[in-house]
Design a protein around this motif. Structure first.
Motif, PDB file in Angstrom:
ATOM      1  N   PRO A  13       0.779  -1.242   0.000  1.00 40.92           N
ATOM      2  CA  PRO A  13       0.000   0.000   0.000  1.00 40.92           C
ATOM      3  C   PRO A  13       0.811   1.293   0.000  1.00 40.92           C
ATOM      4  N   LEU A  14       2.094   1.246   0.332  1.00 39.70           N
ATOM      5  CA  LEU A  14       2.793   2.487   0.653  1.00 39.70           C
ATOM      6  C   LEU A  14       2.998   3.394  -0.552  1.00 39.70           C
ATOM      7  N   TYR A  15       3.359   2.827  -1.720  1.00 37.35           N
ATOM      8  CA  TYR A  15       3.561   3.689  -2.883  1.00 37.35           C
ATOM      9  C   TYR A  15       2.249   4.343  -3.335  1.00 37.35           C
ATOM     10  N   PRO A  16       1.126   3.606  -3.391  1.00 38.04           N
ATOM     11  CA  PRO A  16      -0.146   4.288  -3.681  1.00 38.04           C
ATOM     12  C   PRO A  16      -0.481   5.376  -2.659  1.00 38.04           C
ATOM     13  N   ILE A  17      -0.152   5.149  -1.383  1.00 40.57           N
ATOM     14  CA  ILE A  17      -0.383   6.173  -0.360  1.00 40.57           C
ATOM     15  C   ILE A  17       0.499   7.396  -0.628  1.00 40.57           C
ATOM     16  N   PHE A  18       1.752   7.133  -1.031  1.00 43.63           N
ATOM     17  CA  PHE A  18       2.659   8.225  -1.395  1.00 43.63           C
ATOM     18  C   PHE A  18       2.088   9.030  -2.563  1.00 43.63           C
ATOM     19  N   LEU A  19       1.609   8.328  -3.594  1.00 46.60           N
ATOM     20  CA  LEU A  19       1.017   9.017  -4.746  1.00 46.60           C
ATOM     21  C   LEU A  19      -0.192   9.854  -4.319  1.00 46.60           C
ATOM     22  N   ALA A  20      -1.036   9.269  -3.475  1.00 41.96           N
ATOM     23  CA  ALA A  20      -2.224   9.990  -3.013  1.00 41.96           C
ATOM     24  C   ALA A  20      -1.826  11.249  -2.248  1.00 41.96           C
ATOM     25  N   GLY A  21      -0.747  11.143  -1.442  1.00 41.04           N
ATOM     26  CA  GLY A  21      -0.279  12.308  -0.696  1.00 41.04           C
ATOM     27  C   GLY A  21       0.208  13.421  -1.609  1.00 41.04           C
ATOM     28  N   VAL A  22       0.973  13.052  -2.641  1.00 37.25           N
ATOM     29  CA  VAL A  22       1.467  14.050  -3.599  1.00 37.25           C
ATOM     30  C   VAL A  22       0.308  14.705  -4.340  1.00 37.25           C
ATOM     31  N   TYR A  23      -0.656  13.883  -4.786  1.00 41.38           N
ATOM     32  CA  TYR A  23      -1.783  14.423  -5.535  1.00 41.38           C
ATOM     33  C   TYR A  23      -2.663  15.319  -4.659  1.00 41.38           C
ATOM     34  N   SER A  24      -2.783  14.973  -3.375  1.00 43.40           N
ATOM     35  CA  SER A  24      -3.617  15.783  -2.485  1.00 43.40           C
ATOM     36  C   SER A  24      -3.014  17.153  -2.242  1.00 43.40           C
ATOM     37  N   VAL A  25      -1.690  17.254  -2.308  1.00 43.99           N
ATOM     38  CA  VAL A  25      -1.011  18.539  -2.075  1.00 43.99           C
ATOM     39  C   VAL A  25      -0.886  19.343  -3.364  1.00 43.99           C
ATOM     40  N   PHE A  26      -0.486  18.674  -4.460  1.00 44.09           N
ATOM     41  CA  PHE A  26      -0.181  19.381  -5.704  1.00 44.09           C
ATOM     42  C   PHE A  26      -1.225  19.177  -6.802  1.00 44.09           C
ATOM     43  N   GLY A  27      -2.266  18.388  -6.527  1.00 39.89           N
ATOM     44  CA  GLY A  27      -3.201  18.049  -7.575  1.00 39.89           C
ATOM     45  C   GLY A  27      -2.605  16.984  -8.484  1.00 39.89           C
ATOM     46  N   PRO A  74      17.613   2.654 -13.223  1.00 39.64           N
ATOM     47  CA  PRO A  74      16.986   3.471 -12.171  1.00 39.64           C
ATOM     48  C   PRO A  74      16.725   4.907 -12.608  1.00 39.64           C
ATOM     49  N   ALA A  75      17.610   5.464 -13.453  1.00 40.77           N
ATOM     50  CA  ALA A  75      17.380   6.824 -13.946  1.00 40.77           C
ATOM     51  C   ALA A  75      16.097   6.888 -14.760  1.00 40.77           C
ATOM     52  N   ALA A  76      15.835   5.836 -15.540  1.00 41.86           N
ATOM     53  CA  ALA A  76      14.606   5.786 -16.332  1.00 41.86           C
ATOM     54  C   ALA A  76      13.380   5.688 -15.432  1.00 41.86           C
ATOM     55  N   TYR A  77      13.480   4.897 -14.364  1.00 45.90           N
ATOM     56  CA  TYR A  77      12.354   4.739 -13.448  1.00 45.90           C
ATOM     57  C   TYR A  77      12.021   6.034 -12.715  1.00 45.90           C
ATOM     58  N   ALA A  78      12.988   6.934 -12.582  1.00 46.03           N
ATOM     59  CA  ALA A  78      12.728   8.194 -11.890  1.00 46.03           C
ATOM     60  C   ALA A  78      11.686   9.031 -12.609  1.00 46.03           C
ATOM     61  N   GLY A  79      11.520   8.798 -13.909  1.00 47.42           N
ATOM     62  CA  GLY A  79      10.587   9.599 -14.681  1.00 47.42           C
ATOM     63  C   GLY A  79       9.247   8.956 -14.917  1.00 47.42           C
ATOM     64  N   ILE A  80       9.048   7.739 -14.423  1.00 53.07           N
ATOM     65  CA  ILE A  80       7.769   7.057 -14.605  1.00 53.07           C
ATOM     66  C   ILE A  80       7.205   6.670 -13.246  1.00 53.07           C
ATOM     67  N   PHE A  81       5.929   6.333 -13.241  1.00 53.93           N
ATOM     68  CA  PHE A  81       5.237   6.176 -11.970  1.00 53.93           C
ATOM     69  C   PHE A  81       5.196   4.718 -11.534  1.00 53.93           C
ATOM     70  N   TYR A  82       6.382   4.170 -11.295  1.00 47.19           N
ATOM     71  CA  TYR A  82       6.553   2.865 -10.683  1.00 47.19           C
ATOM     72  C   TYR A  82       7.155   3.063  -9.295  1.00 47.19           C
ATOM     73  N   ARG A  83       7.059   2.037  -8.483  1.00 47.09           N
ATOM     74  CA  ARG A  83       7.499   2.152  -7.094  1.00 47.09           C
ATOM     75  C   ARG A  83       9.002   2.035  -6.917  1.00 47.09           C
ATOM     76  N   GLU A  84       9.745   1.670  -7.978  1.00 42.08           N
ATOM     77  CA  GLU A  84      11.143   1.270  -7.811  1.00 42.08           C
ATOM     78  C   GLU A  84      12.015   2.333  -7.141  1.00 42.08           C
ATOM     79  N   ILE A  85      11.916   3.586  -7.556  1.00 44.61           N
ATOM     80  CA  ILE A  85      12.744   4.635  -6.961  1.00 44.61           C
ATOM     81  C   ILE A  85      12.360   4.865  -5.505  1.00 44.61           C
ATOM     82  N   PHE A  86      11.068   4.916  -5.240  1.00 52.26           N
ATOM     83  CA  PHE A  86      10.576   5.077  -3.869  1.00 52.26           C
ATOM     84  C   PHE A  86      11.043   3.922  -2.994  1.00 52.26           C
ATOM     85  N   PHE A  87      10.918   2.716  -3.519  1.00 54.45           N
ATOM     86  CA  PHE A  87      11.330   1.512  -2.789  1.00 54.45           C
ATOM     87  C   PHE A  87      12.837   1.502  -2.548  1.00 54.45           C
TER      88      PHE A  87
END
Length: 218
Positions: A13-27, A74-87
């Motif tokens: 659940p943590l990466y979706p929670i992270f995404l929800a937090g970012v979207y709630s602050v920045f849209g 990993p540099a490529a993953y930084a620009g897409i919405f996968y959990r790898e960089i966060f993880f």
């Protein structure tokens, strides 16, 4: 499938929670999310340097950090919405605190490392057995310490992990009447299909993850 997505959110659940937090602050601003993940990527490189300084020279630590900065995958993953960089950030933070705890004999840092291991598990549940391996490793790493300190260190490492993971398990049990466990074979069973898919192609995948799939195919 929808069921597969639901299981992913339930068990990790943590990466979706992270995404929800970012979207709630920045849209729903995807550029902001990309910037945050790029900053995470940079932060991982910095943490790799400071972590390496515990056991190798400054020159080699810089070299390892540069290798991370130049790594294609990993540099490529930084620009897409996968959990790898966060993880990866959570794992590197956990390792930094773990090495710092051993270096300074600090119970606080042992607790922080256990905390971040728990967060990492809620991001990628394949880590569910890592706590056992790390606890055994700590027992041998701390062999020169007295027994009381070893017990305190292990407890400070394990208890925050249990609190983080246990809190999510209790929440799931209370709200969904079930606890994430991964089914038969636990979460590691999910990796069997992945291993079959890359069978006899290990070198190509290693090159692809290092410098890009185009060169790997060549």
């Amino acid at each position: 499938t929808d069921q597969w997505v639901e299981n992913q959110l339930f068990d990790r659940p943590l990466y979706p929670i992270f995404l929800a937090g970012v979207y709630s602050v920045f849209g729903h601003n995807f550029d902001v999310l990309r910037i945050i993940q790029i900053l995470m990527f940079v932060g991982i490189g910095v943490l790799i340097y400071f972590t390496c300084r515990f056991f190798i020279s400054e020159k080699m630590s810089r070299f390892v950090s540069i290798l991370w900065a130049l790594a294609y995958s990993p540099a490529a993953y930084a620009g897409i919405f996968y959990r790898e960089i966060f993880f990866t950030l959570l794992i590197v933070v956990m390792l930094y605190f773990l090495y710092k705890a051993q270096h300074k004999s600090s119970l606080l840092y042992f607790s922080l490392s256990g905390l971040f291991l728990g967060l990492a598990l809620l991001t990628n549940s394949v880590l569910q057995f890592l706590i056992i391996l790390l606890a055994i490793n700590l027992f041998f790493v701390l062999k020169k310490k007295n027994t009381v300190f070893k017990i305190k260190s292990l407890l400070c490492f394990i208890i925050p992990f249990i609190i983080i993971v246990g809190s999510w398990a209790i929440f799931c049990q209370s709200n969904f009447k079930t606890v994430p466990a991964g089914g038969a074979g636990l979460f590691l069973a999910e990796r069997v299909e992945t291993m079959h898919s890359i069978d006899d192609k290990y070198i190509e995948h290693l090159i692809g993850n290092g410098i890009g799939d185009y060169l790997a195919l060549k």
